[in-house]
Motif scaffolding. Structure first.
Motif, PDB file in Angstrom:
ATOM      1  N   MET A   1       3.846 -59.755  29.429  1.00 24.97           N
ATOM      2  CA  MET A   1       4.327 -58.392  29.220  1.00 24.97           C
ATOM      3  C   MET A   1       3.561 -57.803  28.046  1.00 24.97           C
ATOM      4  SD  MET A   1       8.269 -57.109  28.657  1.00 24.97           S
ATOM      5  CE  MET A   1       8.631 -58.379  27.450  1.00 24.97           C
ATOM      6  N   ASN A   2       2.807 -56.722  28.273  1.00 26.39           N
ATOM      7  CA  ASN A   2       1.961 -56.108  27.247  1.00 26.39           C
ATOM      8  C   ASN A   2       2.525 -54.742  26.855  1.00 26.39           C
ATOM      9  OD1 ASN A   2      -1.319 -57.334  27.204  1.00 26.39           O
ATOM     10  ND2 ASN A   2       0.213 -58.168  28.595  1.00 26.39           N
ATOM     11  N   LEU A   3       3.314 -54.714  25.794  1.00 22.02           N
ATOM     12  CA  LEU A   3       3.871 -53.451  25.307  1.00 22.02           C
ATOM     13  C   LEU A   3       3.265 -53.067  23.961  1.00 22.02           C
ATOM     14  CD1 LEU A   3       6.239 -54.869  27.105  1.00 22.02           C
ATOM     15  CD2 LEU A   3       7.706 -53.217  25.994  1.00 22.02           C
TER      16      LEU A   3
ATOM     17  N   HIS B   1      10.481 -55.828  42.035  1.00 20.36           N
ATOM     18  CA  HIS B   1      11.325 -54.641  42.132  1.00 20.36           C
ATOM     19  C   HIS B   1      10.524 -53.362  42.343  1.00 20.36           C
ATOM     20  CE1 HIS B   1      14.747 -57.001  40.523  1.00 20.36           C
ATOM     21  NE2 HIS B   1      15.485 -56.041  41.046  1.00 20.36           N
ATOM     22  N   HIS B   2       9.311 -53.274  41.802  1.00 19.95           N
ATOM     23  CA  HIS B   2       8.669 -51.970  41.699  1.00 19.95           C
ATOM     24  C   HIS B   2       7.273 -51.860  42.308  1.00 19.95           C
ATOM     25  CE1 HIS B   2      11.997 -50.918  39.114  1.00 19.95           C
ATOM     26  NE2 HIS B   2      11.708 -51.900  38.279  1.00 19.95           N
TER      27      HIS B   2
ATOM     28  N   MET C   1       9.263 -51.363  33.227  1.00 17.54           N
ATOM     29  CA  MET C   1       9.165 -52.462  32.266  1.00 17.54           C
ATOM     30  C   MET C   1      10.532 -52.920  31.797  1.00 17.54           C
ATOM     31  SD  MET C   1       7.039 -54.535  30.842  1.00 17.54           S
ATOM     32  CE  MET C   1       5.366 -53.911  30.671  1.00 17.54           C
ATOM     33  N   PHE C   2      11.507 -52.012  31.803  1.00 16.05           N
ATOM     34  CA  PHE C   2      12.844 -52.414  31.374  1.00 16.05           C
ATOM     35  C   PHE C   2      13.474 -53.407  32.346  1.00 16.05           C
ATOM     36  CE2 PHE C   2      12.968 -49.249  28.009  1.00 16.05           C
ATOM     37  CZ  PHE C   2      13.759 -49.895  27.079  1.00 16.05           C
ATOM     38  N   THR C   3      13.027 -53.425  33.596  1.00 12.91           N
ATOM     39  CA  THR C   3      13.462 -54.486  34.505  1.00 12.91           C
ATOM     40  C   THR C   3      13.098 -55.838  33.915  1.00 12.91           C
ATOM     41  OG1 THR C   3      13.204 -53.081  36.450  1.00 12.91           O
ATOM     42  CG2 THR C   3      13.193 -55.468  36.816  1.00 12.91           C
ATOM     43  N   MET C   4      11.884 -55.909  33.406  1.00  9.91           N
ATOM     44  CA  MET C   4      11.400 -57.149  32.798  1.00  9.91           C
ATOM     45  C   MET C   4      12.064 -57.388  31.448  1.00  9.91           C
ATOM     46  SD  MET C   4       7.420 -58.142  32.157  1.00  9.91           S
ATOM     47  CE  MET C   4       6.918 -59.794  31.709  1.00  9.91           C
TER      48      MET C   4
ATOM     49  N   ASN D   1       6.761 -65.317  32.572  1.00  8.09           N
ATOM     50  CA  ASN D   1       6.314 -65.267  33.959  1.00  8.09           C
ATOM     51  C   ASN D   1       7.446 -64.797  34.870  1.00  8.09           C
ATOM     52  OD1 ASN D   1       4.508 -65.685  36.154  1.00  8.09           O
ATOM     53  ND2 ASN D   1       5.410 -67.691  36.531  1.00  8.09           N
ATOM     54  N   SER D   2       8.642 -65.306  34.639  1.00 10.88           N
ATOM     55  CA  SER D   2       9.792 -64.932  35.449  1.00 10.88           C
ATOM     56  C   SER D   2      10.094 -63.444  35.315  1.00 10.88           C
ATOM     57  CB  SER D   2      11.011 -65.763  35.033  1.00 10.88           C
ATOM     58  OG  SER D   2      12.140 -65.422  35.799  1.00 10.88           O
TER      59      SER D   2
END
Length: 597
Positions: free
Chosen positions: A162-164, A139-140, A290-293, A130-131
Motif C-alpha cells: 500500500m503506497n500512500l 472489491h474495486h 484505498m480505505f477498503t485496504m 498482501n491481504s
C-alpha cells in the motif's frame, strides 16, 4: 529466551462463546467450515508459529533487512519461512475461493493472524499488507485486473503493498503529489516518491504488486482528485508470465526503532520514462478504494497490539517463574522464591494477562461482526452488524495498540534491570510495539474518526453507540443475578454510565465546538475501549460461571472468572476519569497561547 505457545484454549473460548463461530459457519460461503475444522487449523497454526516463525524473530531483530543498490535481502531465515508459509497454504486461508483462496471466515483468520503477530510481527506484516491489497483489488478493480493479479497474490508467490505516504504528505492524503499521466492502451505513467512502504521491496516474492495513490494531470485538488493504480515491480504478460522490470526502485529502507525484519522502503517511481500503472476502478476515487485496504489493515494492526502483548506476557511470565530473588512480604518461611510470588509482580502479570484477554475478545468479536456484515443472508441484519463493525474498528486499532505499548513496557519492568538489556529479549517486544499506534492511522486519527464519522456525523448521530450501550446494560442485569459476578456488574455499570455521559457530551459539543470535542477524542477512544472490553470480559465471566455451575472442571473457566474480576476492579474504574477528561479537559488543552509552549 522463552518459546511462544499459542493460547489456543482462550482463542477457542472466545471464538465459540463470544464471536459465535458455530453461527458464522452456517452463513453462505462458510458451510464447509466447522468448529472441529477450526480446532485443527488452530493446532497446525500454533505449530507453525512456534516452530518456524518464533525461532527467527530475535535473529530478524538483530540483523534486519538490508538494502543495496535497490536490492533488499531479508533477515536470516525469512525467505525460507515465507516459502514454507506459502507452500502450506496459510497465505490463501482468508482469501476468496474464486481466486484460489480457502474462503474461511474472518473470525478464524483473525485467531491465526494473532499467532503470526505474536511469533514474529515483522514477518507477519508481509502477508497482512498482501491481504489488504487483495481486498482492494477484489472489491474495486476490473475483472481483467483481478484475473491477472489476484491468483498469484492469493497464493502468495506475489506480494502486495500500500503506497500512500510521501515526504510532504503524511496523514494528510490531500497533499499527495505523485503523478499519473495517461498513456497508450489504458496504461498510465507514474512518477513520484513514496515513503514508509511496508515490505515495499523484498526477496521472498517473484513479483511485488504496488497499490499507488497518484493524481492525474487534470485532477481536482484535495482528496477528490486522487486515483488508485496497480504498479507491478515486473510487468505481467498476457499469459501470466513476468515481463520487463518496471520503472520503479527501492531507493533505501528505513533504519527503525523496531520491526527490523520488515523492510520499510522508500519507493521511487519513474526515474526514467515513468512506471507503468493500471487504473483501479474510476478516476479520482482512489481514496475511497484505498480505505477498503486501510480498514482491513486497521483491524489487523489492532490485532498486532494483542499479539505483541501476549508474547511479552509469556516472556515476562517465564522470567518471573525462574528468577529467584527476595523473600515475599509476609512469608515467614525464610525461603527465597521466584519473583512470581511477589504481590507487585503478580499485579503486573495480571495486568498483562487480563488486558490482553480483553483486547483479544474485542478483536475476535469485531471479526465476527465483519463476518455477519458480509455473509449473513438477511440484508437488514447485515446492515446492523456493519454499523457495529464501523463503530468499533477505530477502537480495535487505537485502543489495542495503545494497550500493546503499555503492556510490553510492563513486560520490561517485570524483568527489572535486565529488561533494559537487549539480550533478554524483552526490549524487542516494546520496540516492535511502538509503531503500531502510528501506522495505518495514528491513535489521534482513529479517535477523530470515532467521534466524527462514527458518532456525531452518523446518519442518526450516536445511534450505533446508544444501541451498544443498551446491550451492555442488559449484560449488567444478567451479571447482577449471580453473587460471584456482582462486583463485576457494579464496575461495569459505572463504566457504562461514564461512557454514556461522555457520548452525550460529544454529541452536544461536536457541531458547535469541534476543537473542544477533538481535544477529548483520544480519552474518549480509550474510554470506549475499556468499557467495551469490560463488557466482553463480563460476558465471558457469565459464560464461565455457567459452565462451572454445570460441573465443568476446565481450569480455563476458573481463570476467566479471575481475569474478568481483575479487569473490572483495575481497569473499569479508569472510565470515570476518562469521561471527566473528555468533558472537562478541553479548555486546558487548548488554552495555552502558541508563544507560551
Amino acid at each position: 529466551m522463552s518459546t511462544y505457545i499459542a493460547p489456543i484454549r482462550d482463542m477457542q473460548f472466545i471464538l465459540n462463546e463470544i464471536a459465535g463461530l458455530d453461527e458464522i459457519c452456517s452463513f453462505p460461503g462458510a458451510e464447509e467450515c466447522s468448529v472441529d475444522l477450526v480446532d485443527s487449523i488452530l493446532d497446525e497454526a500454533a505449530k507453525f508459529a512456534a516452530g518456524v516463525l518464533d525461532p527467527i524473530n530475535s535473529a530478524g531483530d538483530r540483523q534486519g533487512a538490508i538494502a543495496k543498490d535497490g536490492v533488499v535481502t531479508t533477515s536470516p531465515g525469512f525467505k525460507e519461512a515465507y516459502r514454507l508459509f506459502v507452500e502450506t497454504g496459510w497465505n490463501a486461508m482468508p482469501c476468496r475461493p474464486e481466486f484460489g483462496g480457502q474462503g474461511l471466515p474472518t473470525a478464524v483468520s483473525t485467531a491465526v493472524n494473532e499467532m503470526w503477530k505474536s511469533a514474529n510481527m515483522a514477518f507477519a506484516l508481509c502477508p497482512m499488507l498482501n491481504s489488504g491489497a487483495i481486498e482492494a483489488i477484489a472489491h474495486h478493480a476490473s475483472d481483467e485486473l483481478k484475473q491477472k493479479y489476484l491468483p498469484k497474490m492469493v497464493k502468495g508467490t506475489w506480494t502486495g503493498t500500500m503506497n500512500l505516504t510521501e515526504p510532504s504528505a503524511g496523514s494528510d492524503l490531500s497533499a499527495i503529489r505523485t503523478r499519473a499521466v495517461p498513456g497508450p492502451n489504458g496504461t498510465y505513467r507514474i512518477t513520484g516518491t513514496k515513503i514508509f512502504i511496508t515490505w515495499g521491496e523484498n526477496d521472498v516474492a517473484e513479483n511485488i504488486i504496488h497499490l499507488v495513490l497518484a493524481r492525474l494531470p487534470d485532477a481536482p485538488e484535495g482528496l477528490k482528485g486522487i486515483s488508485l493504480f496497480i504498479v507491478p515491480k515486473f510487468l505481467v504478460n498476457d499469459d501470466g508470465s513476468l515481463g520487463a522490470r518496471n520503472d520503479l526502485i527501492c531507493a533505501s529502507i528505513e533504519h527503525k526503532m523496531g520491526i527490523h525484519g520488515s523492510p520499510t522502503a522508500v519507493m521511487s517511481y519513474g526515474e526514467k520514462e515513468g512506471a507503468i500503472g493500471y487504473l483501479v476502478g474510476e478516476e479520482n476515487k482512489g481514496v475511497g478504494y484505498m480505505f477498503t485496504m486501510m480498514n482491513h489493515a486497521r483491524v489487523n494492526v489492532g490485532l498486532e497490539g494483542v499479539g505483541i502483548a501476549e508474547r511479552a506476557y509469556q516472556h515476562a511470565l517465564a522470567y518471573a517463574r525462574d528468577r529467584i530473588q527476595g523473600t515475599p512480604i509476609g512469608d515467614k518461611s525464610g525461603v527465597v522464591k521466584p519473583i512470581l510470588h511477589h504481590p507487585d509482580v503478580r499485579r503486573m502479570l495480571m495486568d498483562m494477562k487480563s488486558r490482553t484477554e480483553a483486547m483479544r475478545t474485542l478483536a475476535y468479536y469485531v471479526a465476527g461482526e465483519l463476518d455477519r456484515a458480509h455473509r449473513h443472508p438477511d440484508a437488514a441484519i447485515r446492515a446492523k452488524h456493519l454499523s457495529r463493525l464501523e463503530l468499533l474498528t477505530p477502537v480495535v486499532k487505537g485502543w489495542s495498540t495503545e494497550q500493546g505499548v503499555e503492556l510490553t513496557s510492563i513486560g520490561v519492568q517485570i524483568h527489572g534491570g535486565v529488561g533494559f538489556i537487549e539480550e533478554t529479549g524483552a526490549c524487542q517486544y516494546y520496540r516492535d510495539s511502538r509503531i503500531t499506534t502510528i501506522y495505518e492511522g495514528t491513535t489521534g486519527i482513529q479517535a477523530n474518526d470515532l467521534i466524527g464519522r462514527k458518532l456525531a456525523r452518523e446518519k442518526v448521530p450516536g445511534a450505533a453507540m446508544k444501541t451498544l450501550l443498551g446491550e451492555m446494560s442488559a449484560t449488567v442485569d444478567e451479571l447482577e443475578c449471580n453473587s460471584r459476578l456482582k462486583a463485576i456488574a457494579v464496575n461495569l455499570k459505572n463504566g457504562i454510565a461514564a461512557l454514556s455521559s461522555a457520548t452525550d457530551w460529544i454529541l452536544a459539543t461536536y457541531e458547535a465546538n469541534p476543537q473542544a470535542a477533538a481535544a477529548g477524542a483520544v480519552p474518549f477512544l480509550k474510554l470506549t475501549g475499556i468499557v467495551v472490553g469490560g463488557w466482553l470480559m463480563g460476558k465471558s465471566a457469565a459464560i464461565a460461571a455457567k459452565r462451572l455451575a454445570e460441573g465443568s472442571t476446565d481450569n480455563l473457566y476458573s481463570a476467566k472468572l479471575v481475569t474478568a474480576e481483575y479487569f473490572a476492579a483495575h481497569q473499569l474504574p479508569f472510565a470515570a476519569a476518562y469521561a471527566a477528561e473528555v468533558a472537562g479537559g478541553s479548555a486546558a488543552t487548548l488554552g495555552l497561547p502558541e508563544d507560551m509552549f
